[in-house]
Each structure stands twice: as C-alpha cells, then as structure tokens.
Motif scaffolding. Structure first.
Motif, PDB file in Angstrom:
ATOM      1  N   GLN A 186       0.836  -1.193   0.000  1.00  0.00           N
ATOM      2  CA  GLN A 186       0.000   0.000   0.000  1.00  0.00           C
ATOM      3  C   GLN A 186       0.872   1.244   0.000  1.00  0.00           C
ATOM      4  OE1 GLN A 186      -2.606  -0.530   3.463  1.00  0.00           O
ATOM      5  NE2 GLN A 186      -4.302  -0.875   2.047  1.00  0.00           N
ATOM      6  N   LEU A 187       0.419   2.275  -0.706  1.00  0.00           N
ATOM      7  CA  LEU A 187       1.075   3.575  -0.706  1.00  0.00           C
ATOM      8  C   LEU A 187       0.088   4.579  -0.121  1.00  0.00           C
ATOM      9  CD1 LEU A 187       2.989   2.080  -2.668  1.00  0.00           C
ATOM     10  CD2 LEU A 187       3.103   4.184  -3.996  1.00  0.00           C
ATOM     11  N   VAL A 188       0.533   5.314   0.879  1.00  0.00           N
ATOM     12  CA  VAL A 188      -0.321   6.309   1.519  1.00  0.00           C
ATOM     13  C   VAL A 188       0.341   7.674   1.400  1.00  0.00           C
ATOM     14  CG1 VAL A 188      -1.412   7.048   3.661  1.00  0.00           C
ATOM     15  CG2 VAL A 188      -1.256   4.609   3.118  1.00  0.00           C
ATOM     16  N   GLU A 189      -0.387   8.617   0.811  1.00  0.00           N
ATOM     17  CA  GLU A 189       0.122   9.976   0.617  1.00  0.00           C
ATOM     18  C   GLU A 189      -0.521  10.917   1.629  1.00  0.00           C
ATOM     19  OE1 GLU A 189      -0.367   9.123  -4.098  1.00  0.00           O
ATOM     20  OE2 GLU A 189      -1.911   9.328  -2.575  1.00  0.00           O
ATOM     21  N   LEU A 192       4.593  23.574  -0.084  1.00  0.00           N
ATOM     22  CA  LEU A 192       3.932  22.414   0.508  1.00  0.00           C
ATOM     23  C   LEU A 192       4.921  21.256   0.454  1.00  0.00           C
ATOM     24  CD1 LEU A 192       0.307  22.253  -0.975  1.00  0.00           C
ATOM     25  CD2 LEU A 192       0.917  22.647   1.418  1.00  0.00           C
ATOM     26  N   ARG A 193       4.753  20.316   1.376  1.00  0.00           N
ATOM     27  CA  ARG A 193       5.544  19.091   1.323  1.00  0.00           C
ATOM     28  C   ARG A 193       4.603  17.899   1.327  1.00  0.00           C
ATOM     29  NH1 ARG A 193      10.125  16.501   5.340  1.00  0.00           N
ATOM     30  NH2 ARG A 193       8.283  15.972   6.597  1.00  0.00           N
ATOM     31  N   LEU A 194       4.733  17.073   0.302  1.00  0.00           N
ATOM     32  CA  LEU A 194       3.963  15.847   0.204  1.00  0.00           C
ATOM     33  C   LEU A 194       4.786  14.676   0.739  1.00  0.00           C
ATOM     34  CD1 LEU A 194       2.440  16.191  -3.386  1.00  0.00           C
ATOM     35  CD2 LEU A 194       1.598  17.119  -1.221  1.00  0.00           C
ATOM     36  N   SER A 195       4.100  13.731   1.362  1.00  0.00           N
ATOM     37  CA  SER A 195       4.752  12.537   1.879  1.00  0.00           C
ATOM     38  C   SER A 195       4.096  11.300   1.291  1.00  0.00           C
ATOM     39  CB  SER A 195       4.629  12.473   3.405  1.00  0.00           C
ATOM     40  OG  SER A 195       5.204  13.597   4.012  1.00  0.00           O
ATOM     41  N   CYS A 196       4.884  10.251   1.134  1.00  0.00           N
ATOM     42  CA  CYS A 196       4.357   8.981   0.644  1.00  0.00           C
ATOM     43  C   CYS A 196       5.091   7.862   1.371  1.00  0.00           C
ATOM     44  CB  CYS A 196       4.558   8.852  -0.855  1.00  0.00           C
ATOM     45  SG  CYS A 196       4.099   7.234  -1.521  1.00  0.00           S
ATOM     46  N   ALA A 197       4.329   6.970   1.955  1.00  0.00           N
ATOM     47  CA  ALA A 197       4.910   5.829   2.654  1.00  0.00           C
ATOM     48  C   ALA A 197       4.399   4.545   2.030  1.00  0.00           C
ATOM     49  CB  ALA A 197       4.547   5.878   4.131  1.00  0.00           C
ATOM     50  N   ALA A 198       5.322   3.685   1.632  1.00  0.00           N
ATOM     51  CA  ALA A 198       4.971   2.378   1.081  1.00  0.00           C
ATOM     52  C   ALA A 198       5.112   1.339   2.175  1.00  0.00           C
ATOM     53  CB  ALA A 198       5.877   2.028  -0.092  1.00  0.00           C
ATOM     54  N   VAL A 210      -4.079  16.830  -8.820  1.00  0.00           N
ATOM     55  CA  VAL A 210      -4.012  15.720  -7.869  1.00  0.00           C
ATOM     56  C   VAL A 210      -2.641  15.075  -8.048  1.00  0.00           C
ATOM     57  CG1 VAL A 210      -4.982  13.518  -7.135  1.00  0.00           C
ATOM     58  CG2 VAL A 210      -6.502  15.337  -7.957  1.00  0.00           C
ATOM     59  N   TYR A 211      -1.920  14.941  -6.955  1.00  0.00           N
ATOM     60  CA  TYR A 211      -0.577  14.370  -6.990  1.00  0.00           C
ATOM     61  C   TYR A 211      -0.631  12.917  -6.517  1.00  0.00           C
ATOM     62  CZ  TYR A 211       1.514  18.868  -7.996  1.00  0.00           C
ATOM     63  OH  TYR A 211       1.879  20.045  -8.606  1.00  0.00           O
ATOM     64  N   TYR A 212       0.005  12.053  -7.297  1.00  0.00           N
ATOM     65  CA  TYR A 212      -0.008  10.622  -7.006  1.00  0.00           C
ATOM     66  C   TYR A 212       1.406  10.122  -6.749  1.00  0.00           C
ATOM     67  CZ  TYR A 212      -4.692  10.663  -9.057  1.00  0.00           C
ATOM     68  OH  TYR A 212      -6.007  10.931  -9.337  1.00  0.00           O
ATOM     69  N   CYS A 213       1.534   9.295  -5.742  1.00  0.00           N
ATOM     70  CA  CYS A 213       2.795   8.610  -5.476  1.00  0.00           C
ATOM     71  C   CYS A 213       2.793   7.278  -6.227  1.00  0.00           C
ATOM     72  CB  CYS A 213       2.922   8.373  -3.976  1.00  0.00           C
ATOM     73  SG  CYS A 213       4.450   7.541  -3.480  1.00  0.00           S
ATOM     74  N   ASN A 214       3.943   6.941  -6.771  1.00  0.00           N
ATOM     75  CA  ASN A 214       4.112   5.690  -7.515  1.00  0.00           C
ATOM     76  C   ASN A 214       5.374   5.000  -7.031  1.00  0.00           C
ATOM     77  OD1 ASN A 214       5.714   4.775 -10.391  1.00  0.00           O
ATOM     78  ND2 ASN A 214       3.746   3.832  -9.962  1.00  0.00           N
ATOM     79  N   ALA A 215       5.302   3.685  -6.915  1.00  0.00           N
ATOM     80  CA  ALA A 215       6.479   2.905  -6.527  1.00  0.00           C
ATOM     81  C   ALA A 215       6.594   1.678  -7.410  1.00  0.00           C
ATOM     82  CB  ALA A 215       6.388   2.493  -5.061  1.00  0.00           C
ATOM     83  N   VAL A 216       7.778   1.448  -7.908  1.00  0.00           N
ATOM     84  CA  VAL A 216       8.080   0.218  -8.650  1.00  0.00           C
ATOM     85  C   VAL A 216       9.050  -0.564  -7.780  1.00  0.00           C
ATOM     86  CG1 VAL A 216       9.052  -0.768 -10.729  1.00  0.00           C
ATOM     87  CG2 VAL A 216       7.689   1.326 -10.857  1.00  0.00           C
TER      88      VAL A 216
END
Length: 120
Positions: free
Chosen positions: A3-6, A18-24, A92-98
């Motif tokens: 799961q990725l949570v922004e 602004l600072r965006l965060s994303c945790a996988a 809308v900003y999206y986090c992506n992880a490969v």
C-alpha cells in the motif's frame, strides 16, 4: 499486499510551499524507484519527479529548481518538497512505486492521490 499512503496536500497561495509525503508498506523486498505524478483537470497524468533506490533523481522541466524529491528516514518513504508554487501546479498528486515484493519481482503500485490547489 503493498500500500502507498500519501499526505500533505492542501490549499496554498502562489509563491507558497507544501511538502507531500508517501509511505509504502507491506511485504517489500526492495524498491527500484519511487515517483510523483500529477494530473490536472482535463489533462493527462504527467511525471513530476523520480528517485531511484540509489538516490538518483530526475525532474520534469516545469518543476526543476522549485521541487525536490527525497527519501525519508523511515524505510520506503519519499517526500516532495514544493516551493514557489504556481497556479499551474494545481493538480491531484499521485505517489508511484516500482518495487519487488513477495508476490511479484517487479510490481507497479499507486497511492490514492492528494489534492494540491494553488490559488489566491
């Protein structure tokens, strides 16, 4: 299950930050890279910035010098520091992880998105 949570979106005036965060989270072996994308109304999703597992970064020309992508101290966390924001950054900003996880050698995962609005 990965799961990725922004977090960190909101309303800001032009010129603000602004600072965006994303945790996988989940059963992750290793991260190949993480990235931020954005999608404005009526437009295609576009790549904003990427950071590899080794820390190499790339940026879209439209955000170079204003945005910074970085890894957090917590494992599999990434930030997007956005300075000198412009109305055209509204999206809308999206986090992506490969990454490699327990089920796939190379999986592509997305967060739910966080709204950034730049307006006076």
């Amino acid at each position: 299950q990965v799961q990725l949570v922004e977090s960190g979106g909101g309303l800001v005036q032009p010129g603000g930050s602004l600072r965006l965060s994303c945790a996988a989270s989940g059963n992750i072996f290793s991260v190949y890279y993480m990235a931020w994308y954005r999608q404005a109304p009526g437009k295609q999703r576009e790549l904003v910035a990427t950071i590899t597992g080794g820390g190499t970064t790339t940026y879209a020309d439209s955000v170079k010098g204003r945005f910074t992508i970085s890894k957090g101290n917590a494992k599999n966390t990434v930030y997007l520091q956005m300075n000198s924001l412009k109305p055209e950054d509204t999206a809308v900003y999206y986090c992506n992880a490969v990454l490699r996880d327990f089920t796939r050698p190379r999986g592509d995962y997305w967060g739910q998105g966080t709204q950034v609005t730049v307006s006076s």
